[in-house]
Design an enzyme around this catalytic site. Structure first.
Site, PDB file in Angstrom:
ATOM      1  N   TYR A  15       0.804  -1.225   0.000  1.00  0.00           N
ATOM      2  CA  TYR A  15       0.000   0.000   0.000  1.00  0.00           C
ATOM      3  C   TYR A  15       0.839   1.280   0.000  1.00  0.00           C
ATOM      4  CZ  TYR A  15      -3.652  -3.257   1.450  1.00  0.00           C
ATOM      5  OH  TYR A  15      -4.525  -4.306   1.521  1.00  0.00           O
ATOM      6  N   HIS A  20      -4.645   5.838  -1.638  1.00  0.00           N
ATOM      7  CA  HIS A  20      -5.296   5.728  -0.323  1.00  0.00           C
ATOM      8  C   HIS A  20      -4.328   6.060   0.812  1.00  0.00           C
ATOM      9  CE1 HIS A  20      -9.307   4.864   0.789  1.00  0.00           C
ATOM     10  NE2 HIS A  20      -9.165   3.633   1.252  1.00  0.00           N
ATOM     11  N   TYR A  65      -5.749  -0.341   9.578  1.00  0.00           N
ATOM     12  CA  TYR A  65      -6.264  -0.273   8.211  1.00  0.00           C
ATOM     13  C   TYR A  65      -7.353   0.792   8.165  1.00  0.00           C
ATOM     14  CZ  TYR A  65      -3.455  -4.302   7.082  1.00  0.00           C
ATOM     15  OH  TYR A  65      -2.392  -5.135   6.894  1.00  0.00           O
ATOM     16  N   ASN A  67     -10.464   1.162   7.247  1.00  0.00           N
ATOM     17  CA  ASN A  67     -11.854   1.029   7.676  1.00  0.00           C
ATOM     18  C   ASN A  67     -12.049   1.004   9.181  1.00  0.00           C
ATOM     19  OD1 ASN A  67     -12.256   0.915   4.944  1.00  0.00           O
ATOM     20  ND2 ASN A  67     -12.972  -1.187   4.908  1.00  0.00           N
ATOM     21  N   ASP A  92      -7.415  10.915   1.633  1.00  0.00           N
ATOM     22  CA  ASP A  92      -7.622  11.041   0.188  1.00  0.00           C
ATOM     23  C   ASP A  92      -9.083  11.381  -0.089  1.00  0.00           C
ATOM     24  OD1 ASP A  92      -8.054   8.288   1.180  1.00  0.00           O
ATOM     25  OD2 ASP A  92      -8.682   7.866  -0.864  1.00  0.00           O
ATOM     26  N   ASN A 113     -14.652   5.395   3.909  1.00  0.00           N
ATOM     27  CA  ASN A 113     -14.816   4.448   5.004  1.00  0.00           C
ATOM     28  C   ASN A 113     -14.003   4.794   6.246  1.00  0.00           C
ATOM     29  OD1 ASN A 113     -16.699   2.897   3.630  1.00  0.00           O
ATOM     30  ND2 ASN A 113     -15.133   1.598   2.708  1.00  0.00           N
TER      31      ASN A 113
END
Length: 188
Positions: A15, A20, A65, A67, A92, A113
């Site tokens: 990532y 993101h 993470y 969420n 973002d 989220n």
């Protein structure tokens, strides 16, 4: 005065340079610019801090993470005894053109989220959020693939300058206060 800068992203090398993870990129930029100590692993996040113009900025990169970002927000606000009004979330935003910044003091999660979880966990939408535009250049239904991919080659050329502007916006939030910072950040 102490400020919590919650920089959203996902942990893991896959990532690292994705859209993101722009929050993590802004955190890394600010840490390097102000020679902050190395990020240390803490509960739900990597953290470090720096001082600027008499204020302390605590940089938080959640390990939950995207969420579940609310866990990190709630923990670090409580641990550091910082009010939600002194937190800015860097994230973002698909609704803004690449590199465009938008600083707001409250509002909806806009389908994000990470912001949804922060609002649900804190029970409020009254906290600053600095949205970094990543554009919405993807086919219908491919949003997840888009935000979990790196910036385009053209975007990468401008990315360091845009990250620097986002860093300046975080500092403006701390040094000027939300209203004045919004007047500066949102007109650019």
């Amino acid at each position: 005065m102490k400020f919590l800068v919650l920089c959203l992203g996902n942990i893991g090398p896959e990532y690292t340079d994705t859209r993101h993870n722009i929050g993590f990129m802004v955190a890394d930029y600010l840490a390097a610019k102000f020679d902050a100590p190395r990020f240390e692993i803490g509960r739900h996040a990597y953290t470090t801090e720096f001082k600027h113009k008499g204020h302390t900025y605590v940089l938080v990169k959640p390990t939950t993470y995207m969420n579940l970002s609310g866990k990190a927000a709630a923990h670090w606000l409580a641990t550091l005894k910082i009010q939600a009004e002194n937190m800015v979330v860097v994230t973002d935003d698909l609704a803004l053109p690449f590199g465009k910044l938008r600083l707001k003091g409250q509002g909806s999660a806009g389908g994000h989220n990470g912001l949804k979880d922060i609002q649900a966990t804190l029970g409020t939408d009254v906290y600053a959020r600095l949205r970094f535009g990543v554009d919405a250049n993807f086919p219908k239904g491919r949003q997840v693939d888009y935000v979990l991919n790196p910036f385009s080659a053209d975007e990468q050329i401008e990315l360091p300058t845009r990250i620097e502007k986002a860093g300046e916006a975080v500092l403006a939030f701390g040094s000027m206060g939300l209203e004045r910072a919004m007047n500066v950040v949102n007109v650019k």
